[in-house]
Design a protein around this motif. Structure first.
Motif, PDB file in Angstrom:
ATOM      1  N   ASP A 125     -38.535 -18.259   4.975  1.00  0.00           N
ATOM      2  CA  ASP A 125     -37.244 -17.571   4.970  1.00  0.00           C
ATOM      3  C   ASP A 125     -36.923 -16.904   3.640  1.00  0.00           C
ATOM      4  N   HIS A 126     -37.311 -17.524   2.532  1.00  0.00           N
ATOM      5  CA  HIS A 126     -36.947 -16.963   1.233  1.00  0.00           C
ATOM      6  C   HIS A 126     -37.690 -15.665   0.911  1.00  0.00           C
ATOM      7  N   HIS A 127     -38.662 -15.299   1.753  1.00  0.00           N
ATOM      8  CA  HIS A 127     -39.370 -14.032   1.566  1.00  0.00           C
ATOM      9  C   HIS A 127     -38.662 -12.856   2.249  1.00  0.00           C
ATOM     10  N   ARG A 128     -37.550 -13.114   2.907  1.00  0.00           N
ATOM     11  CA  ARG A 128     -36.833 -12.032   3.589  1.00  0.00           C
ATOM     12  C   ARG A 128     -36.237 -11.057   2.577  1.00  0.00           C
ATOM     13  N   VAL A 129     -36.156  -9.791   3.001  1.00  0.00           N
ATOM     14  CA  VAL A 129     -35.487  -8.755   2.204  1.00  0.00           C
ATOM     15  C   VAL A 129     -34.624  -7.912   3.139  1.00  0.00           C
ATOM     16  N   MET A 130     -33.828  -7.041   2.563  1.00  0.00           N
ATOM     17  CA  MET A 130     -32.954  -6.171   3.343  1.00  0.00           C
ATOM     18  C   MET A 130     -33.764  -5.324   4.326  1.00  0.00           C
ATOM     19  N   PRO A 131     -33.209  -5.039   5.499  1.00  0.00           N
ATOM     20  CA  PRO A 131     -33.900  -4.179   6.466  1.00  0.00           C
ATOM     21  C   PRO A 131     -34.333  -2.864   5.839  1.00  0.00           C
ATOM     22  N   GLY A 132     -35.597  -2.516   6.066  1.00  0.00           N
ATOM     23  CA  GLY A 132     -36.138  -1.263   5.551  1.00  0.00           C
ATOM     24  C   GLY A 132     -36.786  -1.365   4.188  1.00  0.00           C
ATOM     25  N   GLU A 133     -36.753  -2.568   3.580  1.00  0.00           N
ATOM     26  CA  GLU A 133     -37.311  -2.728   2.246  1.00  0.00           C
ATOM     27  C   GLU A 133     -38.598  -3.553   2.231  1.00  0.00           C
ATOM     28  N   GLY A 134     -39.165  -3.849   3.393  1.00  0.00           N
ATOM     29  CA  GLY A 134     -40.319  -4.733   3.424  1.00  0.00           C
ATOM     30  C   GLY A 134     -41.430  -4.251   4.346  1.00  0.00           C
ATOM     31  N   ALA A 135     -42.201  -5.227   4.831  1.00  0.00           N
ATOM     32  CA  ALA A 135     -43.440  -4.938   5.554  1.00  0.00           C
ATOM     33  C   ALA A 135     -43.288  -4.944   7.074  1.00  0.00           C
ATOM     34  N   VAL A 136     -42.135  -5.344   7.596  1.00  0.00           N
ATOM     35  CA  VAL A 136     -41.955  -5.404   9.044  1.00  0.00           C
ATOM     36  C   VAL A 136     -41.896  -3.990   9.613  1.00  0.00           C
ATOM     37  N   ASN A 137     -42.573  -3.777  10.742  1.00  0.00           N
ATOM     38  CA  ASN A 137     -42.540  -2.470  11.401  1.00  0.00           C
ATOM     39  C   ASN A 137     -41.262  -2.390  12.250  1.00  0.00           C
ATOM     40  N   LEU A 138     -40.152  -2.164  11.570  1.00  0.00           N
ATOM     41  CA  LEU A 138     -38.865  -2.114  12.269  1.00  0.00           C
ATOM     42  C   LEU A 138     -38.803  -0.949  13.236  1.00  0.00           C
TER      43      LEU A 138
ATOM     44  N   ASP B 113     -36.176  -8.062   7.135  1.00  0.00           N
ATOM     45  CA  ASP B 113     -37.460  -7.530   6.695  1.00  0.00           C
ATOM     46  C   ASP B 113     -38.066  -8.584   5.776  1.00  0.00           C
ATOM     47  N   CYS B 114     -39.266  -8.343   5.271  1.00  0.00           N
ATOM     48  CA  CYS B 114     -39.885  -9.384   4.444  1.00  0.00           C
ATOM     49  C   CYS B 114     -40.975  -8.816   3.554  1.00  0.00           C
ATOM     50  N   GLU B 115     -41.355  -9.634   2.591  1.00  0.00           N
ATOM     51  CA  GLU B 115     -42.465  -9.300   1.708  1.00  0.00           C
ATOM     52  C   GLU B 115     -43.774  -9.288   2.506  1.00  0.00           C
ATOM     53  N   ASP B 116     -44.786  -8.648   1.933  1.00  0.00           N
ATOM     54  CA  ASP B 116     -46.048  -8.424   2.635  1.00  0.00           C
ATOM     55  C   ASP B 116     -47.023  -9.565   2.361  1.00  0.00           C
ATOM     56  N   LEU B 117     -46.777 -10.698   3.008  1.00  0.00           N
ATOM     57  CA  LEU B 117     -47.639 -11.868   2.882  1.00  0.00           C
ATOM     58  C   LEU B 117     -48.505 -12.021   4.126  1.00  0.00           C
ATOM     59  N   PRO B 118     -49.586 -12.795   4.045  1.00  0.00           N
ATOM     60  CA  PRO B 118     -50.460 -12.991   5.209  1.00  0.00           C
ATOM     61  C   PRO B 118     -49.757 -13.742   6.342  1.00  0.00           C
ATOM     62  N   VAL B 119     -50.328 -13.633   7.522  1.00  0.00           N
ATOM     63  CA  VAL B 119     -49.818 -14.364   8.688  1.00  0.00           C
ATOM     64  C   VAL B 119     -49.811 -15.856   8.391  1.00  0.00           C
ATOM     65  N   GLY B 120     -48.693 -16.494   8.675  1.00  0.00           N
ATOM     66  CA  GLY B 120     -48.566 -17.930   8.484  1.00  0.00           C
ATOM     67  C   GLY B 120     -48.039 -18.336   7.127  1.00  0.00           C
ATOM     68  N   ALA B 121     -47.958 -17.390   6.187  1.00  0.00           N
ATOM     69  CA  ALA B 121     -47.524 -17.724   4.828  1.00  0.00           C
ATOM     70  C   ALA B 121     -46.052 -17.432   4.576  1.00  0.00           C
ATOM     71  N   LEU B 122     -45.439 -16.639   5.431  1.00  0.00           N
ATOM     72  CA  LEU B 122     -44.062 -16.232   5.210  1.00  0.00           C
ATOM     73  C   LEU B 122     -43.083 -17.363   5.481  1.00  0.00           C
TER      74      LEU B 122
END
Length: 275
Positions: free
Chosen positions: A213-226, A202-211
Motif C-alpha cells: 500500500d505504501h507504494h501508491r501514488v496519485m492517479p496518473g503518476e505511476g505505472a498502472v495502465n489507468l 496508481d503505484c511505483e513500478d515494482l515487480p509483481v508481488g512486491a507492491l
C-alpha cells in the motif's frame, strides 16, 4: 461518474469530521467512511449529527470501508465481524449508506483455491443474509498481495458469481489489479452491475508481488495502465462512481486540505477522457 473520497488517503491525522468538511469544500460527490474513523467520530458525536451533516451538504455517504479478514476466521474473530457488520448496517440505515466493503484474510496456510472459494462463498452468504435485513449490499475487495487468500480480480469475480446474489459484488481497485497482474480479459467479461465500488490509484513500478500500500501514488503518476482500465470500464458500461484511495504515508504528512484537493484534481484528470 461521481467522484468519491476514501479516508485511507488522509488516514494518519485527519478525522471523519475534517474529511467531510474539506471534501464538501472541494466538491466531492461521495465519501467512503472508514470503520475506525466512524467509531472515533461517535465518541463525541451522534449518528443523528452525521445524518444531519449529509442532509445539509452535497456530499453523500457511499460505502463503509471495511470489514477485514472475513474468511477462514476462528469463532471469536468471526463473531466480531458479524458484530461490526450489524453496527455498520444500523448506522447505514440512519445515514443512507448501503454498501459495505469486505476484505479476505491473509496468511491462511495451505488452503487450495477451491477451498478458499468454498469458504468465502459460504461466509458471504451468511453475512449478506444479515445485511439483507437492512437493504445493504456487500462488496468483496481482493488484495493484490501474494499472501492474500483472494488476490486477483478474476478470483474475486468468480467467487461473487458463485454467490449469485444481487446484493454481493466486487471492488475493482486499480492498484490491486496491477499488483498481482489481474487479467484485463476478466474485467472485459464482467457485468458492470457486479462492480459495486471502483477505487482509483496508481503505484511505483515494482515487480509483481512486491507492491504494498505504501507504494501508491496519485492517479496518473505511476505505472498502472489507468487508460486501459478506464477504457474497459467504459466499454462494459460501468459509470457509477470512482473513489480515490491512497495509503501513501507521504500524503498523510501533507496538509489535509492539500491532500484532498490534489487527490480530486488527479482523479478528474485521469478520468476526463472517458467519463
Amino acid at each position: 461518474m461521481k467522484i468519491a473520497f476514501n479516508q485511507a488517503t488522509t488516514m494518519k491525522y485527519s478525522t471523519l469530521q475534517q474529511d467531510l468538511e474539506v471534501c464538501e469544500k472541494y466538491g466531492y460527490d461521495l465519501i467512503e467512511i472508514r470503520l475506525d474513523k466512524l467509531k472515533a467520530y461517535l465518541e463525541n458525536h451522534t449518528v443523528e449529527e452525521l445524518k444531519q451533516f449529509f442532509e445539509r451538504n452535497r456530499i453523500k455517504p457511499y460505502a463503509f470501508n471495511a470489514l477485514e479478514y472475513i474468511n477462514h476466521r476462528d469463532e471469536p474473530g468471526y463473531r466480531q465481524i458479524k458484530d461490526d457488520l450489524k453496527f455498520l448496517c444500523e448506522v447505514g440505515k440512519v445515514i443512507n449508506c448501503k454498501t459495505i466493503i469486505v476484505v479476505p484474510t491473509f496468511d491462511i496456510g495451505d488452503y487450495t483455491k477451491s477451498q478458499i472459494k468454498e469458504e468465502t462463498v459460504k461466509v458471504l452468504h451468511e453475512l449478506a443474509d444479515i445485511a439483507q435485513a437492512y437493504d445493504t449490499r456487500l462488496a468483496l475487495e481482493f488484495v493484490g498481495y501474494p499472501n492474500c487468500s483472494v488476490n486477483t480480480f478474476g478470483q474475486a469475480y468468480d467467487i461473487v458469481e458463485a454467490v449469485n446474489r444481487n446484493d454481493v459484488g466486487v471492488v475493482l481497485d486499480c492498484f490491486h489489479f496491477h499488483a498481482m497482474n489481474s487479467k484485463i480479459e476478466d474485467l472485459q467479461r464482467a457485468e458492470p452491475s457486479k462492480i459495486f465500488v471502483f477505487h482509483i490509484d496508481d503505484c511505483e513500478d515494482l515487480p509483481v508481488g512486491a507492491l504494498r500500500d505504501h507504494h501508491r501514488v496519485m492517479p496518473g503518476e505511476g505505472a498502472v495502465n489507468l487508460d486501459l482500465l478506464l477504457r474497459t470500464l467504459k466499454d462494459i458500461g460501468y459509470s457509477e462512481m470512482v473513489s480515490v484511495e491512497l495509503f501513501r504515508p507521504e500524503y498523510w504528512e501533507w496538509d489535509i486540505e492539500k491532500t484532498i484537493r490534489v487527490a480530486k484534481e488527479s482523479t478528474e484528470k485521469a478520468i476526463k477522457a472517458y467519463f
